[in-house]
Write an enzyme that holds these catalytic residues in place. Sequence first.
Site, short mmCIF file in Angstrom:
data_model
loop_
_atom_site.label_atom_id
_atom_site.label_comp_id
_atom_site.label_asym_id
_atom_site.label_seq_id
_atom_site.Cartn_x
_atom_site.Cartn_y
_atom_site.Cartn_z
CE LYS A 42 -4.47 -1.66 1.10
NZ LYS A 42 -5.77 -1.53 1.70
CE LYS A 50 -6.38 -8.50 -2.33
NZ LYS A 50 -6.74 -8.16 -0.95
CE LYS A 54 -13.27 -3.84 -0.19
NZ LYS A 54 -12.26 -3.35 0.78
P1 ATP Z 1 -8.37 -3.32 -1.04
O1 ATP Z 1 -8.45 -3.57 -2.50
O2 ATP Z 1 -8.94 -1.99 -0.61
O3 ATP Z 1 -7.04 -3.64 -0.43
P2 ATP Z 1 -9.63 -5.84 -0.52
O4 ATP Z 1 -10.44 -6.11 -1.73
O5 ATP Z 1 -8.38 -6.59 -0.30
O6 ATP Z 1 -9.39 -4.29 -0.36
P3 ATP Z 1 -10.48 -5.96 2.25
O7 ATP Z 1 -11.56 -5.12 2.81
O8 ATP Z 1 -9.10 -5.58 2.59
O9 ATP Z 1 -10.62 -6.06 0.67
O10 ATP Z 1 -10.74 -7.46 2.61
C1 ATP Z 1 -11.91 -8.01 3.15
C2 ATP Z 1 -11.77 -9.51 3.24
O11 ATP Z 1 -11.83 -10.08 1.92
C3 ATP Z 1 -10.42 -9.98 3.84
O12 ATP Z 1 -10.67 -11.10 4.69
C4 ATP Z 1 -9.64 -10.41 2.65
O13 ATP Z 1 -8.71 -11.41 2.96
C5 ATP Z 1 -10.73 -10.94 1.72
N1 ATP Z 1 -10.34 -10.83 0.31
C6 ATP Z 1 -10.12 -9.69 -0.37
N2 ATP Z 1 -9.79 -9.93 -1.66
C7 ATP Z 1 -9.77 -11.29 -1.79
C8 ATP Z 1 -9.50 -12.17 -2.88
N3 ATP Z 1 -9.17 -11.71 -4.06
N4 ATP Z 1 -9.60 -13.49 -2.67
C9 ATP Z 1 -9.97 -13.97 -1.44
N5 ATP Z 1 -10.23 -13.19 -0.38
C10 ATP Z 1 -10.14 -11.87 -0.53
#
Ligand code: ATP
Length: 334
Positions: free
Chosen positions: A115, A197, A200
């Site tokens: 980040k 990954k 969002k």
């Molecule tokens: P950002 O893109 O803002 O970093 P993010 O999509 O990673 O956000 P978070 O709010 O940080 O989302 O994560 C919420 C939950 O979703 C966490 O438990 C995270 O491990 C899970 N998660 C997020 N993206 C994935 C993915 N691609 N596959 C599986 N689990 C995920």
Amino acid sequence: MFGEQKVSYSGVQPSGNLTIGNYLGAIRNFSEYSEKYKTFYCVVDSHAITVRQVPVELRRRTYETLALYMACGLDPEKNTLYVQSMVHEHAELAWILNCFTMFGELSRMTQFKDKSARHADNINAGLFTYPVLMAADILLYQTDVVPVGIDQKQHVELCRDIAERINQLYPGTFTVPEPIVSKSGMKIMSLAEPTKKMSKSDENTNAVVYILDDRDTIIRKFKRAVTDSGAEVRFDPEEKPGVSNLMSIYSCFSGKSLEEIEREFAGKGYGDFKLAVGEVTADALAPVQKKFYELLADKAALEAQMKKGAEEASWYARRTLSKVQKKLGFLQVR
Ligand code: ATP
Ligand code: LTN
């Protein structure tokens, strides 16, 4: 453990539109604990401001994330659903835990490194101490299990280290939590770059399937997904990361095993397979979306839920915080 009851705790940031990665890796697994555990699922808005947010959007997404929890099957009668900033004990315990967390430990966190590279103009102290606030979330509720995606495992492990360190100095303070990473939805990858990954906050919206995407959009995105050379639907994350990611998604939504999927598409091309992935995803999300829009239409009911959730959570949070303050030597003169 709170009394005799085991505790499950997790959180999602209201920092963007939620993706099928959030759904399969996290939210869908939360309800597994609703029956046997005391469960707390939080909309972590204080975490979200570690990167700049537009206030009206943060507000809207806070409602939406709570509504999505409920639309994904979390019954507010069986789970404590609440918003982090409405329970001030999180911030208070975070300060205390800061004093038991080492600079070196935080410097090693991969999410911080990622980040800070992505937001080089805003490497604030909150981004650095993000895992400490997350540890406070978890430890306030004497949590036993933390269902998360694999990317959050390192943070939960740091939380364990902090809890153990404090327990050594002040025995019996915290339950030491365990991360639970679901096997199937462990890490859903980007449709455009399947070694990255699905996130969002990705700027390329075609690489990401959102829980609220409509059927045509979902099918179009999967049609465009990057696959690999060859034409065989076979699970091999090293050689065929694109196809393997689509197979994982198909498997999560259909309940079919990877072997069954290989058999189902033997001799068929990628086109048929991608269409099937799109259809099964759209079918699975349709009821979630319907429920979501019903819930979102009633803001007052969502606010009532936020109030009730925060009151329930505060009761537990107050007990732990006051226990910690006593152990540390803070006066409790009231
Ligand atoms: P950002 O893109 O803002 O970093 P993010 O999509 O990673 O956000 P978070 O709010 O940080 O989302 O994560 C919420 C939950 O979703 C966490 O438990 C995270 O491990 C899970 N998660 C997020 N993206 C994935 C993915 N691609 N596959 C599986 N689990 C995920
Ligand atoms: N950091 C987590 C969100 C989060 C969380 C938590 C998850 C904040 N507090 C406590 C589990 C337990 C993320 O998903 N990025």
